[in-house]
Design an enzyme around this catalytic site. Structure first.
Site, short mmCIF file in Angstrom:
data_model
loop_
_atom_site.label_atom_id
_atom_site.label_comp_id
_atom_site.label_asym_id
_atom_site.label_seq_id
_atom_site.Cartn_x
_atom_site.Cartn_y
_atom_site.Cartn_z
N GLY A 26 38.52 46.74 43.95
CA GLY A 26 40.08 46.62 44.63
C GLY A 26 40.91 45.73 43.26
N LYS A 94 36.86 43.93 55.31
CA LYS A 94 36.82 44.78 54.36
C LYS A 94 36.76 46.17 54.12
CE LYS A 94 34.17 42.99 50.84
NZ LYS A 94 35.29 43.25 49.69
N GLY A 95 36.69 46.83 53.02
CA GLY A 95 36.86 48.26 53.14
C GLY A 95 37.83 49.28 52.96
N GLY A 97 39.42 49.33 50.17
CA GLY A 97 39.40 50.49 48.99
C GLY A 97 38.18 51.52 49.26
N GLU A 103 29.50 47.13 49.26
CA GLU A 103 29.94 45.74 49.34
C GLU A 103 28.95 44.84 50.25
OE1 GLU A 103 34.57 46.01 48.12
OE2 GLU A 103 34.01 46.29 50.18
C1 5RP Z 1 37.30 47.47 48.81
C2 5RP Z 1 37.58 46.21 49.66
C3 5RP Z 1 38.45 45.15 48.84
O1 5RP Z 1 37.94 44.30 48.51
C4 5RP Z 1 39.76 44.95 49.74
O2 5RP Z 1 40.19 46.11 49.95
C5 5RP Z 1 40.82 44.15 49.08
O3 5RP Z 1 41.40 44.97 48.07
P1 5RP Z 1 42.76 44.30 47.28
O4 5RP Z 1 42.00 43.32 46.27
O5 5RP Z 1 43.04 45.66 46.41
O6 5RP Z 1 43.65 44.04 47.81
O7 5RP Z 1 37.37 45.76 50.60
O8 5RP Z 1 36.37 48.13 50.00
#
Ligand code: 5RP
Length: 225
Positions: A26, A94-95, A97, A103
Site C-alpha cells: 500500500g 486490511k485488504g 489493496g 498479509e
Molecule cells: C493492502 C492493505 C493496505 O495495508 C491498506 O489497504 C492500507 O493501504 P494504504 O497505506 O495505501 O492506505 O491492507 O491489502
C-alpha cells in the site's frame, strides 16, 4: 510532510542488521520500503525480507532489498504494514489493496507487528471501511449470499470493469457492515462460510501502532499484552 511518509519512515527505524522483515503493501508501506532500501544501501544492513504482494516485491527488488519466498523463512522479527482502519484495541481492517491473504500469513509468523497509518484511519469502532473478504472464484455468488445473511451489503470488487483478481487468483467481496461491534466473533462466523479464503480482520496482532499526522507529528502506541 505526508503523514503516511512520516509513519512509514519512523517504522523503518525499528529495523536492525540481521533481521528477517515482512514488507507490507500500500501507499504507506511504500514509504517504509523506500526507507528500508535507503538503509540497506547506506548502512549495509543485511536483511532477509518477505513481501506481502507482487507489487511490494517488485519495489523491494528495485531497491536491492533481498527478497525470500514464503517457504524459505519461518519467522519474522518485524513486519511493517499499513491498515485501512484501526480501532482503540489495535484491531484492524486490511485488504484495501487486495493483499490480505499474504498479509495475514505474514502477520501470523511475525514477532513484532508494526502498523503504520495516517490519522484518518483511526476509528472508535471498525466498520466504516468495507470489510474485504477474499473468496474463491468458483461459486462466489453463493459465498456472497452467505455473507449477506450475516447482515452486510457485499460488493464484488472491480478493476477496469472486470472483477478484481488477487495475487492468489481469487475475488474480493467488500462487505459493508456499518459497525463491527465484535470483530472476533464476526471473523469466526465468516470463516465458516464455504468459499471464503481469508478475511481482512486482523485481531490481536498489532504490537506497535505508528500514526502520522499532517502537522508533522508522529504518535507511537505500544500494545500492552
Ligand atoms: C493492502 C492493505 C493496505 O495495508 C491498506 O489497504 C492500507 O493501504 P494504504 O497505506 O495505501 O492506505 O491492507 O491489502
Amino acid at each position: 510532510m505526508n503523514p503516511k511518509q512520516i509513519a512509514g519512515e519512523k517504522a523503518a527505524s525499528y529495523i536492525k542488521d540481521g533481521m528477517n522483515v515482512g514488507l507490507g503493501t500500500g501507499s504507506t508501506s511504500f514509504f517504509a520500503i523506500q526507507k528500508i532500501g535507503d538503509r540497506v544501501k547506506n548502512e549495509g544492513l543485511k536483511l532477509k525480507c518477505i513481501a506481502t504482494s507482487n507489487e511490494s516485491e517488485k519495489l523491494a527488488r528495485e531497491l536491492n532489498i533481498p527478497i525470500y519466498g514464503f517457504d524459505e523463512i519461518k519467522e519474522l522479527d518485524i513486519t511493517i504494514d499499513g491498515a485501512d482502519e484501526v480501532d482503540k484495541d489495535f484491531n484492524l481492517i486490511k485488504g484495501g489493496g487486495g493483499a490480505l491473504l499474504r498479509e495475514k500469513i505474514i502477520a501470523y509468523i511475525t514477532k513484532h507487528y508494526i502498523i503504520i497509518v495516517d490519522e484518518s484511519k483511526v476509528a472508535e469502532t471498525l466498520g466504516k471501511f468495507h470489510l474485504p473478504v477474499e473468496v474463491v472464484q468458483f461459486g462466489w455468488q453463493r459465498t456472497f449470499d452467505h455473507l449477506q445473511n450475516l447482515g452486510c451489503v457485499p460488493t464484488l470488487r472491480q478493476k477496469n470493469n472486470q472483477p478484481f483478481i488477487t495475487d492468489n487468483g481469487n475475488y474480493i467481496l467488500d462487505c459493508d457492515f456499518k459497525k463491527i461491534e465484535n470483530p472476533k466473533s464476526l471473523e469466526a462466523a465468516i470463516h465458516e462460510i464455504p468459499g471464503v479464503v481469508e478475511i481482512g480482520l486482523f485481531i490481536d496482532r498489532t504490537n506497535t501502532l505508528i500514526v502520522g499526522h499532517s502537522d508533522g507529528e508522529v504518535e507511537i502506541f505500544e500494545k500492552t499484552k
